[in-house]
Design an enzyme around this catalytic site. Structure first.
Site, short mmCIF file in Angstrom:
data_model
loop_
_atom_site.label_atom_id
_atom_site.label_comp_id
_atom_site.label_asym_id
_atom_site.label_seq_id
_atom_site.Cartn_x
_atom_site.Cartn_y
_atom_site.Cartn_z
N CYS A 40 -47.08 15.97 28.60
CA CYS A 40 -48.00 15.52 27.56
C CYS A 40 -48.12 14.00 27.54
CB CYS A 40 -47.51 15.98 26.19
SG CYS A 40 -47.27 17.74 26.08
N THR A 43 -37.50 12.27 34.09
CA THR A 43 -37.37 13.70 34.42
C THR A 43 -36.22 14.33 33.64
OG1 THR A 43 -38.32 13.28 36.56
CG2 THR A 43 -37.04 15.30 36.35
N SER A 71 -35.09 8.75 40.44
CA SER A 71 -36.25 9.32 39.76
C SER A 71 -37.37 8.29 39.72
CB SER A 71 -35.86 9.70 38.32
OG SER A 71 -37.00 10.03 37.56
C1 F6R Z 1 -43.60 15.87 44.30
C2 F6R Z 1 -43.12 15.20 43.11
C3 F6R Z 1 -42.01 15.83 42.35
C4 F6R Z 1 -41.10 14.76 41.75
C5 F6R Z 1 -40.07 15.40 40.84
C6 F6R Z 1 -39.09 14.39 40.30
O1 F6R Z 1 -44.61 15.13 44.91
O2 F6R Z 1 -43.62 14.18 42.72
O3 F6R Z 1 -41.30 16.72 43.13
O4 F6R Z 1 -40.48 14.07 42.79
O5 F6R Z 1 -40.72 16.03 39.76
O6 F6R Z 1 -39.76 13.38 39.62
P1 F6R Z 1 -39.09 11.97 39.38
O7 F6R Z 1 -38.92 11.32 40.69
O8 F6R Z 1 -40.05 11.25 38.49
O9 F6R Z 1 -37.78 12.25 38.72
#
Ligand code: F6R
Length: 800
Positions: A2, A540, A535
């Site tokens: 969101c 995340t 991340s």
């Molecule tokens: C794939 C993609 C996701 C992110 C995953 C973790 O292209 O972007 O697999 O890598 O959701 O996200 P972050 O890196 O923001 O923790």
């Protein structure tokens, strides 16, 4: 997931269309987060002069659909015509369905009833909604949606009545928050408190910025009283003061609030990143106050004096350019972000890779910022998206963390206050950083081994890595029992590369964990572990939960993220920012390659003491310096990848084989193909081929084999032979000048030739043509590249 956007103007006359456009444009900047419905709440004229009532417009689908719906509403309501809103609070939301299907009813804003006394937008999850709902229903609340969010406006109304209306909106919202569990960023506006706005944050990101117009000119527009009926004219934008007046507010002030600073960039560069427990209250005169109630319970809060809870939050400057959030001549963000990589790779290394030895010849000069000759570019200029101005303040909050001290291998603990620069800023690198990272020259005279080509001789200074965000923790990391990398998706794939790099350059034991699985198992973590959380978004939920868990176990927690001020960068003890700029395409591309660079630099830094590995290390640093040029060269394959995509676009399935460093390339390429091109795809470790996958091989299944000239080259050649013996249809990714691969061309294989670099960095070069392949497959198949179906950019909820 969101997205939240709010716009409030105090004594700055705006027609309703301009207010709606600001809200819609802001929401559109958040589209990349993923959403399936959207909505806004603004004031509508209520018939009587000066009277207003809340108008909520919601729609399933895109923001462009919502714009059309709003235009219809405006056309239907003639009272809007000619109306100028001197003072007004508007809120908007993009919803990614979790509780209840995507439809207009479940979309935000949510209200407590038809009169909309309280109107709320929310990002996150209220985990105790199932307990609150029956309680509120018993007290008269009527729920119309399936969402968890709807409890919030009802709780506002319930507590307001309980307090006999004798409570400020700030105090009321704080009491509401004290009864909520879970994660949230909330905007609350209320007909009971005209022109006031509250923004609260716990676990989900929320930033705000404000700008004040020339007070003299603004006065003309503020004849309207605090309740907002305009009597004056609008102030021209030319009269705006460019200087930021964060913390001031008042007449002539505009506020923008959002889940992400990228959405504020076209309005202001000066933002405040709210912290957990923060509540921003903008009063009816446009004066902002931030309170924090983290230390309070609902019981103590009821008796608390709001003045005692007021906190000061420093402003930060967004360093990114407005162009960084535009497509800049490309058709899609993903395409732009793939092509940006020569620059973003250089930005990740800027000021951190220090090459000073004579044998280094500046390469082509296309990445001048990475090639230094004995001087640093101060990373303060570029190391973070924001100036380091309030890093000290943030670090103050974290300063009391106990960090594991591993003196003499014993599990001793010492209270190490985190110094300002160590809290995740490349921004505050000092001489100390260089001293930590640079090999000890006095202790390490040139030896015979150093006479190899490319190794500085005595008297020449050695290249080194300088990561200010880690400098105070290198000793601690080196003494740890093991390094545990924890991440999801693409970031997890970057960790798989890092595992090998750490093993190769720092000879450290490394474990790589998927954050969700790690938490499902509640895997053991020890206080002498170093846990590295990788991340892009820094938000995340699974990774964040694992971070909280590891921190509670006493591990040293390191963050590698692209988002300054994100939950992960705030909660870790130290770390490295990628500096790759906003990544807007849902499929991660440039962040992945920057993650590998950041993790490689970390491995080189941790391995800096090994004299035996110095030749290798120096070769890697030289290769890092060449990397932007290599990336530029490999991007020239764009047209060939388009051609290949035309051949593969109707495939049912696509397999990628890799091993060693490039197992990760196989996994990442397969993820890109499945998530955007919507083709079933698998990345397989070629070492496992004979243990099952070989059964799939026939003349129809397209297979991409990654066979560049790293340590796995000979084994991959054998894999190719075995696949061809089963009539496989192969695409071989190999190095330019690798004659061993030429033979396969004559056997019906398609060859993708990429520049050679050191083994540790080859996955960066190898993934780029495969990113291009997945991009072209997607456009040729007619799917949405930047917002693949069912996916969100930052996954801020977990499965429970
Ligand atoms: C794939 C993609 C996701 C992110 C995953 C973790 O292209 O972007 O697999 O890598 O959701 O996200 P972050 O890196 O923001 O923790």
């Amino acid at each position: 997931m969101c997205g939240i956007f709010g716009y409030a103007n105090y004594g700055v006359g705006q027609p309703i269309q301009a207010i709606l456009d600001t809200l819609f444009d802001g929401l559109q900047r958040l589209e990349y987060r993923g959403y399936d419905s959207a909505g806004v709440c603004v004031d509508a004229p209520a018939g009587e002069p000066g009277a207003r009532c809340p108008l909520v417009i919601k729609h399933q689908g895109k923001i462009s659909d919502l714009r059309v719906r709003a235009a219809e509403v405006l056309e239907e309501n003639t009272l809007f015509a000619g109306e100028l809103y001197s003072t007004h609070v508007g809120i908007g939301h993009t919803r990614w369905a979790t509780h209840g299907p995507p439809n207009a009813t479940n979309s935000h804003p949510h209200v407590n009833g038809p009169d909309g006394e309280f109107v709320v937008v929310h990002n996150g999850i209220i985990t105790n909604h199932a307990t609150l709902k029956p309680f509120l229903a018993k007290n008269g609340a009527v729920f119309v949606s399936d969402t968890d969010t709807e409890v919030v406006p009802h709780l506002c109304e319930y507590l307001w009545k309980k307090r006999g209306g004798k409570v400020s909106l700030g105090q009321l919202a704080m009491e509401v928050c004290s009864r909520l569990e879970g994660a949230y960023a909330l905007l609350i506006r209320s007909a009971r408190y005209p022109n006031e706005l509250v923004a609260c944050k716990q676990g989900s990101p929320l930033v705000y910025g404000l700008k004040r117009r020339d007070p003299a000119a603004a006065n003309g527009a503020t004849n309207g009283d605090a309740t907002g009926r305009d009597q004056g004219g609008a102030v021209s934008s030319a009269s705006r003061l460019s200087a930021s007046l964060l913390g001031a507010g008042g007449a002539g002030t505009e506020f923008w609030l959002a889940s992400d600073s990228a959405a504020l960039l076209t309005h202001t560069r000066d933002v405040v990143v709210l912290e957990d427990g923060d509540l921003l209250h903008v009063d009816a005169y446009g004066r902002p106050h931030v309170f924090n109630s983290l230390a309070m319970t609902s019981r103590t809060l009821a008796k608390a004096d709001m003045a005692d809870l007021e906190v000061k939050r420093e402003g930060r400057k967004i360093e990114a350019e407005v162009e960084s959030i535009m497509k800049g001549g490309y058709d899609h963000y993903m395409q732009k972000e793939i092509h940006e990589q020569p620059k973003t790779l250089a930005d990740t290394m800027r000021g951190r890779v220090v090459l000073d030895g004579k044998p280094f010849k500046p390469v082509k000069s296309s990445a001048p910022d990475v090639i230094f000759s004995g001087h640093f570019i101060d990373p303060c200029e570029s190391a973070s998206l924001f100036s380091g101005s309030n890093i000290a303040a943030a670090s103050g909050a974290e300063g009391g963390f106990e960090l594991p001290s591993r003196i003499g291998g014993k599990k001793a603990r010492a209270k190490e206050p985190t110094p300002a620069g160590a809290l995740f800023s490349g921004a505050l690198l000092g001489a100390a950083a260089a001293a930590t990272a640079a090999p000890d020259k006095a202790a390490a005279p040139a030896s015979a081994g150093f006479m190899e080509e490319g190794i500085p001789a005595a008297g020449e200074s050695e290249p080194f890595i300088k990561l200010g965000g880690l400098s105070d923790h290198v000793e601690g990391i080196l003494r740890c029992r093991r390094i545990v990398f924890i991440a999801c998706g693409t970031s997890y794939h970057a960790c798989l590369v890092a595992r090998k790099t750490l093993e190769e350059f720092a000879a450290m034991p490394v474990v790589v964990e998927l954050a969700g699985d790690f938490m499902d198992r509640e895997a053991p973590v020890f206080r002498d572990d170093t846990c590295v959380f990788v991340s892009q978004s820094g938000e995340t939920a699974d990774t964040l939960r694992a971070l909280e868990y590891a921190k509670a176990k006493g591990a040293l927690c390191v963050g590698i993220t692209n988002t300054v001020g994100s939950a992960i960068s705030n909660a870790t003890h130290c770390g490295v920012h990628l500096n790759a700029g906003f990544e807007i395409g849902v499929a991660s591309t440039k962040a992945y390659t920057s993650q590998i660079v950041a993790l490689t630099m970390m491995a080189l830094l941790l391995g800096a003491d090994s004299r035996a590995k110095m030749p290798k290390r120096i070769a890697a640093m030289r290769a890092l310096a060449r990397l932007p040029d290599d990336a530029r060269e490999v991007l020239e394959l764009d047209a060939s990848m388009h051609k290949l995509a035309e051949q593969l676009k109707d495939a049912q399935s696509l397999i990628f084989f890799g091993r060693g460093y490039n197992f990760s390339t196989a996994l990442e390429a397969a993820l890109k193909v499945k998530e955007v091109a919507l083709i079933h795809s698998e990345g397989i470790n070629a070492g496992e081929m004979k243990h099952g996958p070989l059964a799939l091989v026939d003349e129809n299944l397209p297979i991409v084999v990654i066979a560049t000239q790293d340590a796995m080259h000979r084994k991959m050649e054998s894999v190719i032979q075995q696949l061809l013996a089963r009539s496989a249809k192969l695409v071989i990714l190999c190095n330019t000048g690798d004659d061993a691969m030429t033979q396969f061309e004559g056997r019906g294989c398609t060859l993708i030739r990429v520049p050679r670099t050191v083994d540790a960095l080859q996955p960066i070069i190898n993934i780029i043509p495969l990113q291009l392949l997945s991009y072209h497959l997607t456009t040729l198949r007619g799917f949405n590249v930047d917002q693949p179906r069912n996916l969100a950019k930052s996954v801020t909820v977990t499965e429970d």
